[in-house]
Design a protein around this motif. Structure first.
Motif, mmCIF file in Angstrom:
data_model
loop_
_atom_site.group_PDB
_atom_site.id
_atom_site.type_symbol
_atom_site.label_atom_id
_atom_site.label_comp_id
_atom_site.label_asym_id
_atom_site.label_seq_id
_atom_site.Cartn_x
_atom_site.Cartn_y
_atom_site.Cartn_z
ATOM 1 N N VAL A 1 0.881 -1.179 0.000
ATOM 2 C CA VAL A 1 0.000 0.000 0.000
ATOM 3 C C VAL A 1 0.915 1.225 0.000
ATOM 4 N N VAL B 1 2.187 -3.641 6.855
ATOM 5 C CA VAL B 1 1.975 -4.239 5.524
ATOM 6 C C VAL B 1 3.312 -4.459 4.817
ATOM 7 N N LEU B 2 4.149 -3.419 4.783
ATOM 8 C CA LEU B 2 5.334 -3.458 3.915
ATOM 9 C C LEU B 2 6.523 -4.201 4.515
ATOM 10 N N THR C 1 9.198 -7.136 -3.051
ATOM 11 C CA THR C 1 9.096 -5.884 -3.800
ATOM 12 C C THR C 1 9.508 -4.731 -2.899
ATOM 13 N N ALA C 2 10.651 -4.149 -3.217
ATOM 14 C CA ALA C 2 11.108 -2.938 -2.522
ATOM 15 C C ALA C 2 10.605 -1.751 -3.325
ATOM 16 N N TYR D 1 6.895 5.303 3.959
ATOM 17 C CA TYR D 1 7.017 4.354 2.840
ATOM 18 C C TYR D 1 8.487 4.105 2.509
ATOM 19 N N PRO E 1 11.049 -1.240 -8.009
ATOM 20 C CA PRO E 1 10.444 -0.561 -9.162
ATOM 21 C C PRO E 1 10.541 0.955 -9.034
ATOM 22 N N THR F 1 8.409 4.226 -11.122
ATOM 23 C CA THR F 1 6.963 4.483 -11.214
ATOM 24 C C THR F 1 6.351 3.526 -12.229
HETATM 25 N N1 NAD Z 1 3.296 1.068 -8.694
HETATM 26 C C1 NAD Z 1 4.445 1.619 -8.397
HETATM 27 O O1 NAD Z 1 4.817 2.668 -8.968
HETATM 28 C C2 NAD Z 1 5.342 0.967 -7.378
HETATM 29 C C3 NAD Z 1 6.653 1.476 -7.265
HETATM 30 C C4 NAD Z 1 7.506 0.904 -6.342
HETATM 31 C C5 NAD Z 1 7.085 -0.150 -5.568
HETATM 32 N N2 NAD Z 1 5.810 -0.616 -5.689
HETATM 33 C C6 NAD Z 1 5.424 -1.740 -4.829
HETATM 34 O O2 NAD Z 1 4.925 -2.767 -5.642
HETATM 35 C C7 NAD Z 1 4.074 -3.607 -4.858
HETATM 36 C C8 NAD Z 1 2.798 -3.866 -5.619
HETATM 37 O O3 NAD Z 1 2.127 -2.637 -5.784
HETATM 38 P P1 NAD Z 1 1.219 -2.279 -7.064
HETATM 39 O O4 NAD Z 1 1.770 -1.037 -7.628
HETATM 40 O O5 NAD Z 1 1.053 -3.477 -7.922
HETATM 41 O O6 NAD Z 1 -0.136 -1.890 -6.306
HETATM 42 P P2 NAD Z 1 -1.646 -2.415 -6.430
HETATM 43 O O7 NAD Z 1 -2.435 -1.575 -5.509
HETATM 44 O O8 NAD Z 1 -2.032 -2.475 -7.865
HETATM 45 O O9 NAD Z 1 -1.554 -3.908 -5.869
HETATM 46 C C9 NAD Z 1 -1.216 -4.158 -4.530
HETATM 47 C C10 NAD Z 1 -2.028 -5.339 -4.014
HETATM 48 O O10 NAD Z 1 -1.620 -5.623 -2.660
HETATM 49 C C11 NAD Z 1 -2.772 -5.945 -1.919
HETATM 50 N N3 NAD Z 1 -2.565 -5.715 -0.488
HETATM 51 C C12 NAD Z 1 -2.471 -4.527 0.151
HETATM 52 N N4 NAD Z 1 -2.328 -4.728 1.470
HETATM 53 C C13 NAD Z 1 -2.330 -6.064 1.682
HETATM 54 C C14 NAD Z 1 -2.217 -6.882 2.825
HETATM 55 N N5 NAD Z 1 -2.085 -6.354 4.052
HETATM 56 N N6 NAD Z 1 -2.249 -8.221 2.653
HETATM 57 C C15 NAD Z 1 -2.384 -8.770 1.427
HETATM 58 N N7 NAD Z 1 -2.523 -8.040 0.310
HETATM 59 C C16 NAD Z 1 -2.482 -6.699 0.432
HETATM 60 C C17 NAD Z 1 -3.867 -5.024 -2.478
HETATM 61 O O11 NAD Z 1 -5.147 -5.498 -2.173
HETATM 62 C C18 NAD Z 1 -3.534 -5.049 -3.981
HETATM 63 O O12 NAD Z 1 -4.261 -6.059 -4.659
HETATM 64 C C19 NAD Z 1 3.882 -2.879 -3.527
HETATM 65 O O13 NAD Z 1 4.725 -3.462 -2.553
HETATM 66 C C20 NAD Z 1 4.310 -1.459 -3.839
HETATM 67 O O14 NAD Z 1 4.763 -0.787 -2.698
HETATM 68 C C21 NAD Z 1 4.930 -0.081 -6.575
#
Ligand code: NAD
Length: 292
Positions: free
Chosen positions: A100, A121-122, A149-150, A164, A194, A196
């Protein structure tokens, strides 16, 4: 973009957390497409089911199972791993990806509850996932891989994202410690950081809106969830057999761009007027006029 490299995960089982959306969903498709049995785990049970339906539409439905669970709850992690072993007989890999945005804004306005939620969560989620998945992988004695996933947020600073960023930095650190501990069991532990990536977490359902507010990155295309799924697949594959304790940045050059002291893209002053600066040597510096 290619989405699969043959069926190199045939007979292997992976647990993917946060597989109901974004990067986790793309990873579920990628691993199932390459022959893996996939446990789709997510806090949002409806989203997890939608990922399973998508897999079924692509003819991959027989190899997936879904489980609703909260990665920050130990009993839920145990249930996810138990399901993987009960359904598919073994666990080989885990992609600890659920996430999240968590707390953001000025530190004076960050509540303890929101800070704790972010870390639960993280960080606690990765700790608990690694704790229980590694034990299941050890049971068959053939080794495996954990990928977390960092984020580039954990490698750099920036006001407003202290919770975060600190949480993702902890994921990078956990990756190193666990890699050392688990090497003797042939369990490799790595992270992907990742930049953005166009997922609902970033764009909140409006991808066209977010693109105009993001700071520019060097690579012309924006990041897609499949780009990160590809790194997770590489890190689980035998191609990464000697890689452990590593965090691989996949960010279209954002970290490489750094502070962009001299501007970005066409606004980079050093790119406009090449030359050589001989400093205080007494020798003359030169500026070449290239007509740009
Ligand atoms: N999108 C970006 O730009 C980005 C960049 C860097 C890192 N990330 C990381 O990538 C990972 C995936 O994120 P995303 O962008 O695909 O987001 P997303 O919101 O599309 O998917 C994240 C999923 O995690 C689930 N989730 C959240 N809290 C949870 C919990 N307590 N238990 C189980 N499931 C839970 C959500 O329901 C969701 O389906 C995350 O760790 C995020 O921090 C994303």
């Amino acid at each position: 973009m290619s989405t699969a490299s043959g069926r190199r995960f045939e007979g292997k089982t992976i647990l993917i957390t946060g597989a109901g959306s974004g990067i986790g969903r793309a990873a579920a498709m990628r691993f199932a497409g390459e022959g893996a049995q996939v446990v789709i785990a997510d806090y949002n049970g409806t989203a997890a089911d939608e990922t399973a339906q998508l897999a079924a539409q692509r003819g991959l439905g027989a190899a997936v199972a879904t489980v609703r669970g909260d990665v920050s709850v130990e009993a839920d992690n145990v249930a996810m791993v138990d399901l993987a072993v009960a359904r598919f007989g073994r666990l080989d890999f885990a992609f600890l990806n659920a996430g999240v945005g968590g707390a953001f804004g000025p530190i004076a306005e960050t509540s303890v509850e929101d800070w704790d939620y972010t870390f639960h969560v993280l960080v606690r989620g990765v700790f608990l996932g690694a704790k229980h998945c590694s034990q299941a992988i050890r049971r068959h004695g053939q080794g495996g891989a954990l990928v977390a996933t960092a984020s580039i947020a954990g490698l750099a600073g920036g006001a407003g994202s202290h919770a975060y960023s600190a949480a993702k930095a902890a994921v990078v650190s956990l990756t190193r410690s666990l890699a050392v501990e688990l090497a003797e069991y042939r369990i490799r532990v790595n992270s992907v950081a990742p930049g953005t990536i166009m997922t609902p977490l970033l764009h909140r359902g409006r991808p066209e809106k977010i693109q105009s507010v993001l700071p520019p990155q060097p690579w012309p295309d924006h990041g897609e969830p499949e780009n990160i799924a590809a790194v997770a697949a590489f890190l689980c594959s035998d191609d990464a057999a000697f890689i452990t304790g590593e965090t691989i940045v996949a960010d279209g050059g954002r970290i490489a761009q750094g502070i962009a002291l001299f501007g970005t893209g066409a606004g980079n002053v050093l790119m406009q007027r090449p030359g050589v600066n001989r400093g205080s040597t007494g020798e003359p510096s030169e500026l070449r006029n290239t007509g740009r």
